[in-house]
Write an enzyme that holds these catalytic residues in place. Structure first.
Site, PDB file in Angstrom:
ATOM      1  N   CYS A 197      -3.302   1.199   9.421  1.00 19.09           N
ATOM      2  CA  CYS A 197      -4.344   0.264   8.933  1.00 19.09           C
ATOM      3  C   CYS A 197      -5.390  -0.069   9.975  1.00 19.09           C
ATOM      4  CB  CYS A 197      -3.738  -1.060   8.506  1.00 19.09           C
ATOM      5  SG  CYS A 197      -2.106  -0.978   7.836  1.00 19.09           S
ATOM      6  N   HIS A 207       0.837  -1.200   0.000  1.00 23.38           N
ATOM      7  CA  HIS A 207       0.000   0.000   0.000  1.00 23.38           C
ATOM      8  C   HIS A 207       0.874   1.254   0.000  1.00 23.38           C
ATOM      9  CE1 HIS A 207      -3.357  -2.518   1.936  1.00 23.38           C
ATOM     10  NE2 HIS A 207      -3.833  -2.092   0.790  1.00 23.38           N
TER      11      HIS A 207
HETATM   12  C1  CIR Z   1      -4.110  -7.304   3.542  1.00 19.27           C
HETATM   13  O1  CIR Z   1      -3.262  -7.905   2.851  1.00 19.27           O
HETATM   14  O2  CIR Z   1      -5.070  -6.741   3.040  1.00 19.27           O
HETATM   15  C2  CIR Z   1      -3.942  -7.322   5.036  1.00 19.27           C
HETATM   16  N1  CIR Z   1      -3.330  -8.542   5.451  1.00 19.27           N
HETATM   17  C3  CIR Z   1      -3.108  -6.156   5.487  1.00 19.27           C
HETATM   18  C4  CIR Z   1      -3.737  -4.837   5.220  1.00 19.27           C
HETATM   19  C5  CIR Z   1      -2.909  -3.720   5.678  1.00 19.27           C
HETATM   20  N2  CIR Z   1      -3.560  -2.493   5.472  1.00 19.27           N
HETATM   21  C6  CIR Z   1      -2.956  -1.335   5.190  1.00 19.27           C
HETATM   22  O3  CIR Z   1      -1.743  -1.282   4.984  1.00 19.27           O
HETATM   23  N3  CIR Z   1      -3.731  -0.269   5.063  1.00 19.27           N
END
Ligand code: CIR
Length: 254
Positions: A249, A162
């Protein structure tokens, strides 16, 4: 700018089956719960009133609420997450946000956006084009933002999951950058706080009302941010890191 509220979602038992590229092993669920509690306390220390959503075992990654919505001072935009297993997370988030926002918009197929790819820097929004966020989604988002008097632009990601995995806006023109964002035209106009690749994970720090939350175990980054004049709060998020997640997140701030 000042935030007054946040929404978080308690990790579910199934988080151990969450998406991951980190190669750091399986998260310890009990420890993740404790770390999440400390995270909530830190948000409260920053002056936020925190809404805590119930865990939802149908969605292993649902504790990473940031990806499911983009909040501006004018509206809430429910995203269309890029990962198939995460799309259904938006329903509960929409319910939670309905109590706070009159105007709710949506990113629609074939557009996809993960909130982790969207960084607000004043009235401008930087949008990462990634495996999760596509051009169509970014265009839909920019149209909504421009309607409300904001601006948006895109940055293509090479390696990071991200955008906010590698860049964080700390207000007052200060921006933490690492890896592929250290030398990127998109961020040249900001006062860059450069984080060495060795501490790259810590670039995902989080400004909230003059505090900056920083991941525990990255002393150089913590010092860099303190030297720039911020009060820091160190938090251990080791179990979320195992799922490619971090400080930003885990909440939606508004
Ligand atoms: C994913 O791969 O979607 C989750 N395991 C981690 C999301 C992390 N979110 C973020 O960086 N905003």
């Amino acid at each position: 700018m000042k935030f007054t509220k946040a929404i978080v979602k308690t990790p579910c038992v199934n988080m151990i089956k969450g998406l991951s590229t980190a190669n750091l092993g399986t998260p310890d669920f009990e420890l993740a719960l404790k770390q999440h509690e400390q995270y909530i306390k830190a948000l409260e220390t920053c002056g936020l009133e925190v809404t805590i959503m119930e865990p939802d075992n149908s969605f292993p990654d649902s504790t990473f609420v940031e990806d499911t919505a983009i909040l501006t001072p004018e509206c809430a935009i429910i995203t269309n997450p890029g990962a198939q297993t995460r799309k259904g997370e938006t329903k509960e988030i929409k319910n939670a946000l309905t109590g706070f926002f009159n105007n709710i918009e949506h990113i629609q197929n074939p557009g996809t956006v993960d909130g982790g790819d969207v960084m607000m820097a004043g009235s401008h929004f930087c949008i990462g084009l990634s495996e999760r966020t596509n051009d169509v989604g970014a265009k839909q988002l920019i149209k909504i933002l421009e309607r409300d008097g904001f601006t948006g632009s895109t940055v293509r990601l090479e390696k990071f999951l991200h955008l906010k995995s590698g860049v964080a806006y700390l207000e007052d023109n200060n921006m933490v950058v690492t890896g592929e964002f250290t030398d990127n035209d998109a961020f040249r106009k900001y006062n860059l706080l450069k984080v060495d690749d060795k501490e790259g994970y810590a670039a995902n720090c989080l400004w909230i009302n003059d505090f900056v939350l920083v991941a525990k175990g990255f002393p150089t980054t913590k010092e860099l941010i303190e030297y720039a004049g911020y009060k820091t709060i160190e938090l251990d998020v080791s179990e979320f890191r195992k799922l490619d997640g971090g400080l930003s997140c885990l909440s939606l701030r508004f």
